[in-house]
Design a protein around this motif. Structure first.
Motif, PDB file in Angstrom:
ATOM      1  N   ARG A 195      67.502 -78.220  -1.247  1.00 21.48           N
ATOM      2  CA  ARG A 195      67.576 -76.768  -1.081  1.00 21.48           C
ATOM      3  C   ARG A 195      67.205 -76.044  -2.367  1.00 21.48           C
ATOM      4  O   ARG A 195      66.495 -75.028  -2.345  1.00 21.48           O
ATOM      5  CB  ARG A 195      68.989 -76.358  -0.638  1.00 21.48           C
ATOM      6  N   ASP A 280      67.432 -67.369  -0.213  1.00 21.01           N
ATOM      7  CA  ASP A 280      68.710 -67.762   0.389  1.00 21.01           C
ATOM      8  C   ASP A 280      69.223 -69.083  -0.169  1.00 21.01           C
ATOM      9  O   ASP A 280      70.431 -69.271  -0.339  1.00 21.01           O
ATOM     10  CB  ASP A 280      68.557 -67.880   1.910  1.00 21.01           C
ATOM     11  N   GLU A 281      68.304 -70.027  -0.449  1.00 21.04           N
ATOM     12  CA  GLU A 281      68.720 -71.351  -0.934  1.00 21.04           C
ATOM     13  C   GLU A 281      69.456 -71.261  -2.266  1.00 21.04           C
ATOM     14  O   GLU A 281      70.249 -72.155  -2.604  1.00 21.04           O
ATOM     15  CB  GLU A 281      67.502 -72.272  -1.096  1.00 21.04           C
ATOM     16  N   THR A 284      73.674 -69.906  -1.960  1.00 19.15           N
ATOM     17  CA  THR A 284      74.761 -70.617  -1.296  1.00 19.15           C
ATOM     18  C   THR A 284      75.880 -70.905  -2.294  1.00 19.15           C
ATOM     19  O   THR A 284      75.641 -70.997  -3.507  1.00 19.15           O
ATOM     20  CB  THR A 284      74.263 -71.951  -0.705  1.00 19.15           C
ATOM     21  N   GLU A 286      77.293 -73.651  -2.914  1.00 18.38           N
ATOM     22  CA  GLU A 286      77.016 -74.913  -3.618  1.00 18.38           C
ATOM     23  C   GLU A 286      76.037 -74.706  -4.767  1.00 18.38           C
ATOM     24  O   GLU A 286      76.203 -75.265  -5.853  1.00 18.38           O
ATOM     25  CB  GLU A 286      76.462 -75.952  -2.640  1.00 18.38           C
ATOM     26  N   THR A 287      74.995 -73.911  -4.525  1.00 14.82           N
ATOM     27  CA  THR A 287      74.022 -73.655  -5.584  1.00 14.82           C
ATOM     28  C   THR A 287      74.638 -72.826  -6.698  1.00 14.82           C
ATOM     29  O   THR A 287      74.421 -73.103  -7.887  1.00 14.82           O
ATOM     30  CB  THR A 287      72.789 -72.921  -5.013  1.00 14.82           C
TER      31      THR A 287
END
Length: 312
Positions: A195, A280-281, A284, A286-287
């Motif tokens: 991602r 968008d990636e 998140t 997590e990012t």
């Protein structure tokens, strides 16, 4: 390169002060053995690397890793430093992952510990993608992208010689034979790296996400050997016999320089002009967690690779 400068580039970093290149945000060449050549023999790493890493961790913990922040006029130099140096760290991470995959395949060592190391290295590679991709779109398209085109009109990251050994892992099509209890964490980190790769491409280049997916889904049928040489030349990578001590000393030098950069500038320098929406990636949880932990991740990978206790 002179013998003296080569020796300096392979030596352990000093405890304090910027000693990477000739000045802050300068570069050093990376020396790596050819793919397939042995370099990380078990038990061959001395205690000097771990001791140097402990000094680095102590300096980072005390806030002593100081370097002047980049000014607006120095941003192009800063992002060029990040582009080359972050890729250097990635190349060594790939070699470390490949060595651990070989251990798993041979049934050597503690498979749970090896699986956890691989997972940490995958996360570190994700962090390096965020680091190398931290340039503004304007500087990337004015400076970095044209520099690759000047080397070759179809310049591609798929030409990296050290990536071949880990390509299958990062494509996520089949996990390596890790214990079941570690498989989930590794799969999550691989998915995150994918991602982030797409998100960074979309952030820097118009239609970058679709271009990257095209390269992954339809790789070149034939890859002339000269392409990997062009890739190494561009990224200031020399191919020569190098011991595990020398490779990891170079990793430690770069981790220290990156830690100093992040302490001074953060991942996204205040003086940089970031325009446009964030893909968008890259939004998140997590990012964003990987972004916020980036400096710690850099220090952890240095500690893990050199046999020093990683900071919590």
């Amino acid at each position: 390169m002179s013998r003296n400068s080569t020796t300096a580039a392979l030596s352990l970093p000093a405890t304090l002060g910027w000693d990477f290149g000739d000045y802050p945000y300068a570069l050093e060449p990376l020396t790596l053995p050819h793919p397939g050549e042995p370099w990380l023999a078990p038990g061959a790493i001395g205690t000097g690397l771990a001791a140097s890493c402990r000094e680095l961790l102590a300096a980072a913990g005390s806030g002593s890793l100081a370097v002047p922040p980049a000014t607006a006029a120095e941003l192009e130099q800063l992002f060029w430093f990040r582009w080359i140096t972050g890729h250097h760290i990635s190349f060594v991470i790939w070699r470390l992952i490949a060595a651990r995959l070989e251990q798993l395949a041979a049934g050597e060592g503690d498979p749970d510990a090896i699986a956890r190391e691989i997972t940490e290295y995958v996360r570190a590679y994700s962090a390096m993608m965020l680091y190398t991709g931290s340039s503004t779109r304007e500087i990337y398209n004015r400076t970095i992208r044209p520099s690759m085109y000047r080397m070759h009109s179809t310049f591609s990251g798929t030409w990296a010689a050290d990536y071949a050994a880990v390509r299958g892992l990062f494509r996520g099509r089949r996990l390596p034979p890790v214990p079941a209890g570690e498989a989930g964490a590794l799969a999550q980190e691989i998915a995150l790296s994918q991602r982030i790769h797409l998100g960074v491409a979309a952030k820097l280049v118009a239609d970058g996400r679709s271009l990257l997916q095209h390269l992954v889904d339809q790789p070149a049928e034939r890859q002339p050997r000269v392409w990997s040489g062009i890739f190494d030349c561009y990224f200031l990578t020399l191919r020569a016999p190098a011991s595990g001590e020398e490779v990891l000393a170079q990793l430690l030098r770069r981790c220290k320089a990156v830690a100093m950069d992040l302490a001074a500038n953060g991942l996204y320098p205040r003086v940089a002009d970031y325009t446009g929406p964030t893909p968008d990636e890259l939004c998140t949880p997590e990012t964003l967690a990987c972004e916020s932990e980036l400096a710690d991740i850099v220090l952890r990978v240095a500690a893990l690779a050199t046999g020093c206790r990683p900071p919590r």
